[in-house]
Design a protein around this motif. Structure first.
Motif, short mmCIF file in Angstrom:
data_model
loop_
_atom_site.label_atom_id
_atom_site.label_comp_id
_atom_site.label_asym_id
_atom_site.label_seq_id
_atom_site.Cartn_x
_atom_site.Cartn_y
_atom_site.Cartn_z
N PRO A 1 -4.27 -2.28 16.45
CA PRO A 1 -3.49 -1.28 15.71
C PRO A 1 -2.03 -1.70 15.62
N GLY A 2 -1.39 -1.29 14.54
CA GLY A 2 0.04 -1.60 14.36
C GLY A 2 0.69 -0.50 13.57
N ILE A 3 1.83 -0.82 13.00
CA ILE A 3 2.61 0.22 12.32
C ILE A 3 1.97 0.61 10.98
N ILE A 4 1.18 -0.29 10.40
CA ILE A 4 0.38 0.08 9.22
C ILE A 4 -0.91 0.70 9.74
N THR A 5 -1.11 1.97 9.42
CA THR A 5 -2.17 2.75 10.09
C THR A 5 -3.49 2.70 9.33
N ALA A 6 -4.55 3.11 10.03
CA ALA A 6 -5.89 3.18 9.43
C ALA A 6 -5.86 4.08 8.20
N GLN A 7 -5.11 5.16 8.30
CA GLN A 7 -5.05 6.10 7.18
C GLN A 7 -4.44 5.43 5.94
N GLN A 8 -3.37 4.68 6.14
CA GLN A 8 -2.75 3.98 5.00
C GLN A 8 -3.70 2.96 4.39
N LEU A 9 -4.39 2.23 5.27
CA LEU A 9 -5.29 1.17 4.80
C LEU A 9 -6.46 1.78 4.04
#
Ligand code: AMP
Ligand code: MG
Length: 341
Positions: free
Chosen positions: A193-201
């Protein structure tokens, strides 16, 4: 070895790129954390990265590129989904795992037939990669096991004398490593996990994005060897996730639960430790701004090491979105030493 220290002038960047081209090691800033760069297509250069960091050799590297066109050098696996993510999130803190072309050495991929690729947005990183003319393998520029470096000073502290050069630029804006997503099947899966989230992806792809189940477990680390217990069923798909990471020298305890109870429990523990004449540091980030926690956390651990803190008492953040990414690091730093209140 004498380590050269560069700034970020055009001349500095050209010299750094020359060192990379000729098989040397150069640390440089990226928007996530500082990276330790080597020519990703040169097995000998990549081998030196493992040695300089003391990094286990089954832990693969991320190949960094400076132009979307270069993705085709490394993989034939540019699916419609990969293309979409490149469009939305590159340049930026997203790493995609794709099938590797034979040109990518096994030492870069840790023996896998896939390769992790990222296009950083930091202008200094982009300029160095572009001037070197090759993809650059760049794991975090720290000694293996220590907190990732988010300032030039952190890199000097760990790697001065072990690598050819360090480019000192700005402090890192993101502060934690990139989101890693496996794009080798129709079902995209987050490996780190990082600052680009699952929701954004998931929003960008118009489909569900899953997590490597290992990310949702809290493994038993009682073996204390740095490597998680061989007998455990903790088997992350991203080889790097199985190692003990980011450990400060201090003992670290994470308090998890309702914020008020957490604050009280920390205050009590702090008083007790002070009576034992221990030096205590409390970490309690604003739950509404996990991005600030991400930016500061590794630097905080290093500052605690430097000032001889005995025990770190930390309040857990909510485990969703960016908070999930921060907690992934925090749990590892504490060796999963968690108190539920
Ligand atoms: P670092 O270079 O320190 O940011 O770590 C890179 C992360 O990406 C580690 O967790 C690696 O295990 C992971 N990684 C790199 N290449 C691959 C790959 N081909 N498949 C799965 N995970 C990878
Ligand atoms: Mg690392």
């Amino acid at each position: 070895m004498d380590t050269r220290i560069f700034g970020t002038t055009e001349q500095d960047i050209m010299q750094a790129a020359e060192i990379l081209k000729s098989g040397g090691l150069v640390a440089f800033p990226t928007e996530t954390v500082y990276g330790l760069g080597a020519n990703a297509l040169d097995p000998e250069a990549v081998g030196k990265v493992y040695a300089a960091k003391g990094r286990p050799s089954d832990n693969p590297m991320i190949a960094h590129i400076s132009s979307k066109d270069d993705m085709g050098l490394l993989t034939d696996g540019i699916t419609a989904d990969v293309e979409k993510l490149m469009e939305v999130f590159w340049p930026g803190p997203l790493t995609m795992v794709v099938p590797a072309k034979p040109v990518v050495p096994k030492v870069t991929t840790g023996g896998l037939d896939t390769v992790a690729v990222r296009m950083p947005s930091d202008p200094v990183a982009a300029a160095i990669i572009s001037a070197s003319g090759v993809p650059i393998a760049a794991p975090s520029a720290n000694l293996s096991g220590r907190p990732s470096p988010t300032t030039g000073r952190h890199v000097i502290d760990d790697l001065d004398g072990r690598i050819d050069a360090i480019v000192i630029g700005s402090d890192c804006q993101v502060g934690i490593e990139s989101t890693v997503i496996d794009m080798t099947s129709d079902q995209p899966m987050i490996l780190r996990p990082g600052i680009i989230t699952a929701q954004q992806l998931s929003q960008a792809l118009g489909k569900e994005v899953t997590f490597d189940p290992a990310l949702l477990q809290k493994p038993d680390t009682s073996a204390g060897s740095g490597l998680l217990e061989a007998g455990s069923d903790f088997r992350p798909k991203s080889p790097g996730m199985k190692y003990k990471h980011y450990a400060p020298k201090a003992e670290m305890i994470i308090f998890q639960g309702d914020r008020q109870n957490v604050a009280m429990a920390i205050a009590e523990e702090k008083m007790k430790r002070a009576q034992w004449e221990q030096k205590v540091e409390v970490i309690m980030y604003d739950e509404e701004h996990p991005e600030e926690a991400a930016k500061e956390f590794f630097a905080k651990l290093r500052a605690c090491d430097k000032s001889g803190v005995d025990v770190i008492l930390a309040a857990a953040l909510k485990e969703d979105g960016i908070g999930f990414a921060v907690m992934n690091r925090m749990f590892k730093s504490a060796g999963y030493n968690i108190v539920n209140v």
